[in-house]
Design an enzyme around this catalytic site. Structure first.
Site, PDB file in Angstrom:
ATOM      1  N   ASN A  22      -1.772  18.817 -14.351  1.00 11.10           N
ATOM      2  CA  ASN A  22      -2.389  20.119 -14.060  1.00 11.10           C
ATOM      3  C   ASN A  22      -3.453  20.385 -15.117  1.00 11.10           C
ATOM      4  OD1 ASN A  22      -2.488  22.463 -12.355  1.00 11.10           O
ATOM      5  ND2 ASN A  22      -1.631  23.636 -14.035  1.00 11.10           N
ATOM      6  N   LYS A  23      -4.143  21.493 -14.969  1.00 11.58           N
ATOM      7  CA  LYS A  23      -5.243  21.845 -15.867  1.00 11.58           C
ATOM      8  C   LYS A  23      -4.832  21.716 -17.329  1.00 11.58           C
ATOM      9  CE  LYS A  23      -8.589  22.597 -14.880  1.00 11.58           C
ATOM     10  NZ  LYS A  23      -9.672  21.564 -14.879  1.00 11.58           N
ATOM     11  N   ARG A  56     -13.056  24.002  -6.014  1.00 12.44           N
ATOM     12  CA  ARG A  56     -12.185  23.273  -6.935  1.00 12.44           C
ATOM     13  C   ARG A  56     -10.758  23.646  -6.574  1.00 12.44           C
ATOM     14  NH1 ARG A  56     -10.204  27.405  -8.030  1.00 12.44           N
ATOM     15  NH2 ARG A  56      -8.987  26.321  -9.589  1.00 12.44           N
ATOM     16  N   GLY A  57      -9.811  23.011  -7.286  1.00 12.48           N
ATOM     17  CA  GLY A  57      -8.404  23.256  -6.958  1.00 12.48           C
ATOM     18  C   GLY A  57      -7.929  22.251  -5.918  1.00 12.48           C
ATOM     19  N   ALA A  58      -6.665  21.825  -6.083  1.00  5.01           N
ATOM     20  CA  ALA A  58      -6.156  20.693  -5.309  1.00  5.01           C
ATOM     21  C   ALA A  58      -6.358  20.834  -3.795  1.00  5.01           C
ATOM     22  CB  ALA A  58      -4.667  20.523  -5.622  1.00  5.01           C
ATOM     23  N   ASP A  94      -2.444  19.403  -9.768  1.00  2.00           N
ATOM     24  CA  ASP A  94      -3.465  18.602  -9.085  1.00  2.00           C
ATOM     25  C   ASP A  94      -2.893  17.288  -8.576  1.00  2.00           C
ATOM     26  OD1 ASP A  94      -6.100  20.172  -9.793  1.00  2.00           O
ATOM     27  OD2 ASP A  94      -4.750  20.219 -11.499  1.00  2.00           O
ATOM     28  N   ARG A 137     -13.873  13.290  -8.042  1.00  3.92           N
ATOM     29  CA  ARG A 137     -12.911  13.815  -9.024  1.00  3.92           C
ATOM     30  C   ARG A 137     -11.633  12.963  -8.978  1.00  3.92           C
ATOM     31  NH1 ARG A 137     -12.407  20.043  -9.901  1.00  3.92           N
ATOM     32  NH2 ARG A 137     -11.809  19.192 -11.912  1.00  3.92           N
ATOM     33  N   GLN A 175     -11.148  29.290 -15.499  1.00  6.26           N
ATOM     34  CA  GLN A 175     -10.733  29.581 -14.113  1.00  6.26           C
ATOM     35  C   GLN A 175      -9.728  30.735 -14.051  1.00  6.26           C
ATOM     36  OE1 GLN A 175     -10.883  26.508 -15.438  1.00  6.26           O
ATOM     37  NE2 GLN A 175     -11.288  24.930 -13.923  1.00  6.26           N
TER      38      GLN A 175
HETATM   39  O1  MRU Z   1     -10.694  21.613 -12.425  1.00  2.00           O
HETATM   40  P1  MRU Z   1     -10.127  22.472 -11.349  1.00  2.00           P
HETATM   41  O2  MRU Z   1     -10.499  23.906 -11.409  1.00  2.00           O
HETATM   42  O3  MRU Z   1     -10.288  21.868  -9.974  1.00  2.00           O
HETATM   43  O4  MRU Z   1      -8.597  22.396 -11.703  1.00  2.00           O
HETATM   44  C1  MRU Z   1      -7.660  22.364 -10.777  1.00  2.00           C
HETATM   45  C2  MRU Z   1      -6.926  23.608 -10.821  1.00  2.00           C
HETATM   46  O5  MRU Z   1      -7.330  24.546 -10.208  1.00  2.00           O
HETATM   47  C3  MRU Z   1      -5.734  23.708 -11.622  1.00  2.00           C
HETATM   48  O6  MRU Z   1      -5.387  22.624 -12.360  1.00  2.00           O
HETATM   49  C4  MRU Z   1      -4.630  24.280 -10.782  1.00  2.00           C
HETATM   50  O7  MRU Z   1      -3.686  24.818 -11.623  1.00  2.00           O
HETATM   51  C5  MRU Z   1      -3.969  23.279  -9.886  1.00  2.00           C
HETATM   52  S1  MRU Z   1      -4.827  22.965  -8.451  1.00  2.00           S
HETATM   53  C6  MRU Z   1      -4.144  24.125  -7.399  1.00  2.00           C
END
Ligand code: MRU
Length: 375
Positions: free
Chosen positions: A262-263, A53-55, A252, A97, A211
């Site tokens: 973002n999250k 996960r994560g961008a 993201d 996603r 996370q």
């Molecule tokens: O749902 P996730 O864990 O893929 O969420 C994305 C993230 O990890 C966060 O939003 C993060 O702060 C930005 S992506 C580097």
């Protein structure tokens, strides 16, 4: 980054040259396990199921998933058949996603590059090469984000005029686990820590999937960075009492006008930071910019995930996280409906600056375009 003294990235090509290895992030911090992806479906499931996960890492996994897709297309009758099937598998990956823009960016990059060459083995070679390039680029961009973010932390430290740590709040995991290496939000933090600047990180736990508590805390701990995990609602109180010097989050998707997806929960932290005069920085590689969408609040699609992520919670049964496996418990009253919005959008006006691989810029269209004139 190091895990118990051993350098790891979050994704790499398997030894057989026809598979991809990842760290299964669902298992952290209870156990450190490697998973193997052999098909593009494996890659899609890893992204949707949040093994990765994560961008940045979603983008790198998509690029590698497209290499696996290219291997699946080997049986195509001709180039046209290859390109058609390759594009179809790419669309499947893209559907996993919707918010993270790196996903479509990586898939589109692969389909364009592969369509540009002739011959099935040549197409596979291009997809393999590009998967590695996307991963290397991501790591390098994150390393540079650290270089460009470091001066802001140093300045706060110098202004404090003491050896008190610089207190930085972060949300979710925008660490090396969310990228291929270094991370975005954490890269300036690691750079400061490694340069001998004392830092202390407030880690938002980041419900519903935690996370922050599970991943950011784990990776900061492995690198020896002092940190404290807090419940998601704590940041505003800390800011009111001068206990946060700056906020750095990841993103993201950030529009070319500066709105930051973002999250979920990031927006509330930005509001609290604004109200308390705390600088609110967002760190991102250029692959996370959305060059088309203007209005992030209205137009960025916000992923809604399974409600069980809200109503159920995983954890170790003992404080030591010894040999016990992870257990899951229900934390919501029986029968109550739940909603699970995975992201929110922080308007550009609340963002102090964007830390990119080319430098720091204001979260405005002109500021962003000045750094990326070719866009
Ligand atoms: O749902 P996730 O864990 O893929 O969420 C994305 C993230 O990890 C966060 O939003 C993060 O702060 C930005 S992506 C580097």
């Amino acid at each position: 980054m190091l895990v118990d003294g051993i350098p790891y990235r979050t994704i790499w090509l398997g030894e057989d040259g026809e598979s991809v290895e990842i760290i299964d992030q669902r298992k952290l911090p209870w156990s450190f396990e490697i998973a193997t992806l052999r098909t593009s479906d494996d890659a899609a499931n890893a992204i949707f199921g949040m093994l990765v996960r994560g961008a940045g890492l979603i983008g790198a996994t998509a690029a590698s998933g497209m290499f696996l897709a290219a291997l699946e297309c080997r049986k195509a009758a001709d180039d046209a058949g290859f390109d058609k099937e390759f594009a179809r598998l790419g669309e499947k990956l893209k559907a996993t996603r919707p918010t993270a823009v790196n996903l479509a960016w990586a898939v589109d990059r692969q389909t364009t590059a592969v369509a540009a060459v002739s011959g099935i083995e040549e197409k596979i070679a291009v997809a393999r090469h590009l998967a590695a390039e996307v991963a290397d680029e991501d790591a390098e961009w994150c390393r540079r984000i650290g270089e460009h973010g470091l001066p802001s932390i140093r300045e706060i430290h110098d202004n404090k005029g003491s050896d008190e740590p610089v207190n930085i709040l972060t949300h979710c995991n925008a660490g090396w686990l969310a990228f291929v290496d270094y991370g975005s939000a954490t890269s300036p933090i690691y750079a400061a820590h490694d340069a001998g600047i004392p830092v202390h990180i407030w880690v938002d736990e980041t419900r519903p999937r935690n996370q922050g508590a599970r991943l950011t805390a784990w990776e900061l701990g492995k690198h020896g960075v002092p940190h404290t995990v807090i419940a998601d609602n704590t940041g505003g109180h800390l800011m009111q009492h001068g206990m946060v010097d700056m906020v750095i989050t990841g993103t993201d998707r950030t529009t070319h006008t500066g709105d930051v997806a973002n999250k979920i929960g990031t927006y509330l932290k930005a509001l609290a930071a604004y109200d308390n005069g705390v600088p609110f920085y967002v760190a991102l590689p250029s692959s996370t910019f959305d060059w088309e969408t203007r209005n992030g609040v209205n137009d960025i699609p916000i992923e809604q995930r399974n409600g069980e992520e809200v109503s159920r919670m995983g954890g170790a049964p003992d404080a030591e996280m010894s040999l016990e496996p992870e257990i899951e418990v229900t934390v919501v009253a029986k029968g109550s409906p739940v909603a699970n919005y995975a992201f929110d959008v922080t308007p550009a006006r609340l963002v102090t600056g964007l830390i990119t691989e080319r430098g720091v810029c204001p979260a405005t269209e002109s500021g962003i375009r000045a750094l990326f004139p070719e866009k």
